[in-house]
Write a protein that holds these residues in place. Sequence first.
Motif, PDB file in Angstrom:
ATOM      1  N   LYS A  41       0.851  -1.191   0.000  1.00  0.00           N
ATOM      2  CA  LYS A  41       0.000   0.000   0.000  1.00  0.00           C
ATOM      3  C   LYS A  41       0.884   1.238   0.000  1.00  0.00           C
ATOM      4  O   LYS A  41       1.878   1.300   0.733  1.00  0.00           O
ATOM      5  CB  LYS A  41      -0.919   0.005   1.216  1.00  0.00           C
ATOM      6  CG  LYS A  41      -1.981  -1.082   1.180  1.00  0.00           C
ATOM      7  CD  LYS A  41      -2.941  -0.956   2.353  1.00  0.00           C
ATOM      8  CE  LYS A  41      -4.041  -2.002   2.260  1.00  0.00           C
ATOM      9  NZ  LYS A  41      -5.019  -1.892   3.369  1.00  0.00           N
ATOM     10  N   PHE A 125      -2.179   8.288   3.246  1.00  0.00           N
ATOM     11  CA  PHE A 125      -2.774   8.041   4.557  1.00  0.00           C
ATOM     12  C   PHE A 125      -2.678   9.261   5.472  1.00  0.00           C
ATOM     13  O   PHE A 125      -2.824   9.139   6.693  1.00  0.00           O
ATOM     14  CB  PHE A 125      -2.119   6.822   5.219  1.00  0.00           C
ATOM     15  CG  PHE A 125      -2.517   5.506   4.587  1.00  0.00           C
ATOM     16  CD1 PHE A 125      -3.629   4.814   5.042  1.00  0.00           C
ATOM     17  CD2 PHE A 125      -1.788   4.984   3.530  1.00  0.00           C
ATOM     18  CE1 PHE A 125      -4.000   3.606   4.457  1.00  0.00           C
ATOM     19  CE2 PHE A 125      -2.147   3.777   2.937  1.00  0.00           C
ATOM     20  CZ  PHE A 125      -3.260   3.092   3.408  1.00  0.00           C
ATOM     21  N   ASP A 195       2.703  -1.867   8.716  1.00  0.00           N
ATOM     22  CA  ASP A 195       1.407  -2.328   8.218  1.00  0.00           C
ATOM     23  C   ASP A 195       0.459  -1.131   8.296  1.00  0.00           C
ATOM     24  O   ASP A 195       0.100  -0.686   9.379  1.00  0.00           O
ATOM     25  CB  ASP A 195       0.898  -3.483   9.087  1.00  0.00           C
ATOM     26  CG  ASP A 195      -0.381  -4.108   8.559  1.00  0.00           C
ATOM     27  OD1 ASP A 195      -1.312  -3.351   8.213  1.00  0.00           O
ATOM     28  OD2 ASP A 195      -0.461  -5.346   8.502  1.00  0.00           O
ATOM     29  N   ASP A 197      -2.657  -0.674   7.831  1.00  0.00           N
ATOM     30  CA  ASP A 197      -3.929  -0.867   8.530  1.00  0.00           C
ATOM     31  C   ASP A 197      -3.735  -0.853  10.050  1.00  0.00           C
ATOM     32  O   ASP A 197      -4.507  -0.226  10.779  1.00  0.00           O
ATOM     33  CB  ASP A 197      -4.579  -2.180   8.097  1.00  0.00           C
ATOM     34  CG  ASP A 197      -4.953  -2.183   6.621  1.00  0.00           C
ATOM     35  OD1 ASP A 197      -5.302  -1.104   6.113  1.00  0.00           O
ATOM     36  OD2 ASP A 197      -4.888  -3.248   5.996  1.00  0.00           O
ATOM     37  N   GLN A 200      -2.952   2.740  11.229  1.00  0.00           N
ATOM     38  CA  GLN A 200      -4.123   3.601  11.393  1.00  0.00           C
ATOM     39  C   GLN A 200      -4.850   3.319  12.704  1.00  0.00           C
ATOM     40  O   GLN A 200      -5.320   4.239  13.376  1.00  0.00           O
ATOM     41  CB  GLN A 200      -5.072   3.429  10.209  1.00  0.00           C
ATOM     42  CG  GLN A 200      -4.577   4.080   8.924  1.00  0.00           C
ATOM     43  CD  GLN A 200      -5.615   4.023   7.830  1.00  0.00           C
ATOM     44  OE1 GLN A 200      -5.954   2.956   7.335  1.00  0.00           O
ATOM     45  NE2 GLN A 200      -6.125   5.175   7.447  1.00  0.00           N
ATOM     46  N   SER A 524      -6.638  -4.607  16.482  1.00  0.00           N
ATOM     47  CA  SER A 524      -5.621  -5.248  15.640  1.00  0.00           C
ATOM     48  C   SER A 524      -5.926  -6.729  15.468  1.00  0.00           C
ATOM     49  O   SER A 524      -5.784  -7.284  14.369  1.00  0.00           O
ATOM     50  CB  SER A 524      -4.227  -5.058  16.256  1.00  0.00           C
ATOM     51  OG  SER A 524      -3.872  -3.694  16.290  1.00  0.00           O
ATOM     52  N   LEU A 527      -8.758  -7.132  13.063  1.00  0.00           N
ATOM     53  CA  LEU A 527      -8.273  -6.935  11.701  1.00  0.00           C
ATOM     54  C   LEU A 527      -7.572  -8.180  11.187  1.00  0.00           C
ATOM     55  O   LEU A 527      -7.842  -8.653  10.078  1.00  0.00           O
ATOM     56  CB  LEU A 527      -7.318  -5.741  11.659  1.00  0.00           C
ATOM     57  CG  LEU A 527      -6.533  -5.556  10.347  1.00  0.00           C
ATOM     58  CD1 LEU A 527      -7.460  -5.101   9.244  1.00  0.00           C
ATOM     59  CD2 LEU A 527      -5.395  -4.578  10.530  1.00  0.00           C
ATOM     60  N   ARG A 531      -8.600 -10.586   8.175  1.00  0.00           N
ATOM     61  CA  ARG A 531      -7.693 -10.634   7.024  1.00  0.00           C
ATOM     62  C   ARG A 531      -7.334 -12.061   6.654  1.00  0.00           C
ATOM     63  O   ARG A 531      -7.246 -12.412   5.483  1.00  0.00           O
ATOM     64  CB  ARG A 531      -6.422  -9.829   7.344  1.00  0.00           C
ATOM     65  CG  ARG A 531      -5.403  -9.798   6.218  1.00  0.00           C
ATOM     66  CD  ARG A 531      -4.150  -9.067   6.645  1.00  0.00           C
ATOM     67  NE  ARG A 531      -4.343  -7.637   6.754  1.00  0.00           N
ATOM     68  CZ  ARG A 531      -3.394  -6.797   7.187  1.00  0.00           C
ATOM     69  NH1 ARG A 531      -2.232  -7.271   7.580  1.00  0.00           N
ATOM     70  NH2 ARG A 531      -3.634  -5.509   7.258  1.00  0.00           N
TER      71      ARG A 531
END
Length: 557
Positions: A41, A125, A195, A197, A200, A524, A527, A531
């Motif tokens: 990303k 981001f 990472d 994600d 964030q 986390s 997520l 994932r």
Amino acid sequence: MRLFCLQVVNFEQWQEWALKQHFAKVEVASERGPIYDRNAKLLAVSVPAGSIYIRPRQIKDKAEAIKKLSELLGVKPSIVAEKFDNKSPFVWIKRQVPRSLARKVEDWKLPGVGYILEAKRYYPFNQAASSLIGKVGVDGIGLSGVEALYEKKLHEDHLQTRVVRDALGKTLQFASGEKESFELPRGEPLRLTIDADLQQIVDEELERGRQASNAKAAYAVMIDSDTGEILAMSQAPALNLNSASTGTAKELTNKVVETVFEPGSIFKPIVAASAIELGLARPSDMIDCERGKFRFGKHIIKDVHGQGLLSLRDVVVRSSNIGMTKIGVRMGSERLYKSIKLFGFGEPSNLGLPGESRGIFRSDKVLAPVDVATHAFGQGIAVTPLQLVRAIAAIGNGGKLPKLRLLQSDEPFQSKRLISEETASMVRDMMFGVVEDAHGTGKQAAIKGVRVGGKTGTAQKARAGGRGYAPGSYVASFVGFVDATPIGIKQNISLIVSIDEPKTKVIYGGTLAAPVFREIMLKSLKLLATRYELRPPEIVEDALPKKNFTTVSYRPA
């Protein structure tokens, strides 16, 4: 005869003057290499932007040009007018504005006013990992963070191109050899271990925790305990790198690696592990904690909650300064110093980030007896959040200090054994007790369905001058790890959360930092479970469908 002199005798001289009038060399910022996270990303990328310029000698209506430019760019006419007084033949008015804005200059058809396309850094981001990634200046040079650290890789030399002008000084085209167009030089891409994600999640929860604590700042670092990869690095308030108003040296400081603070009680597991490894203590050893007040030479050492006899395990679980003082005395200054040094304190990490501090850690040769006592419970020594989370990772992963890594690489991960697996297991049990036991100080970090191990800490901040402590100034912290094997994630993730100068009635790490740790880890895990299509912990079963799962390691490509 005059015509003959102009066209034949002085041809080369006049031709040189003509070329100077119609061609000008302009340095244009090159396109920096993109920066990616571990999952490809984009974290930073160069995009086209317009840079508006003037050629003062070609301006016909100075007042009109100043008025239009000030209105277009939203700046005072006086500021624009100063640039018109410049004696240079080529002057930048404003660089790297949106292309749509710069294109309006062409519609004016004002002699001597134009724009050139350049590369501008854009961060998809926004503020995510901003202090780590760093900022690029208008000239295309990295000013801080990764952008500065890997400048030679990300940056290619700027392009010097000739601008073809008409008689009024207006740019007609760019020239590169015989071509009418050119491509900007481009730097190499960079792929980080971050990472996006997870980053964030850390950013959002850290800022939420800072606001709830009415704190000056907050810091957090998440790493892979086994590999040493940095998964997230955050500070709050965060800097939005896409904002044109940011960029002072103070704003660009990466406090996670530059700021040092006394760790307080989050240091206790490290000293306990060292004492056990040296054979000087066992978790079951009983220690007299003196009912909360202990005279040590000319000094009085106190505990928040007075205790009598406690096992070493409970000394850590209940966070007794007096109990740890007695462990420090057993070790002595030389062994304590060497043990702390072994865990990586007193030295910067291998990351090489700009401004990274080695902390404040004096030699054992100058440690007084009271220093041995206070070092054992985390006072009198200053560390960075990065150093601390790395040291705790060594306990979480079975006793190996990982070499930190910020760039994705095919090279094998490196670590060195500090303590035995048996010692690490004993100290992990203490840290699980901090969260799980009735008298533990970190109960607010608990997550149903997984085991959380950690340590709370509340440390006074030293005065700005370095002598004594600043009244009412504290750092509240929680550092730890999660055993997520029950939900199929074998990865051992370590995280530190520090709240700097909270302004609340209660300033303890277990009250302020532990809940933030919990929210970061909880989200986390959600997520990662989503994932990799794993069974989530009980706390999120209502949000995700149940299914069979396979145990895997978290190793996104």
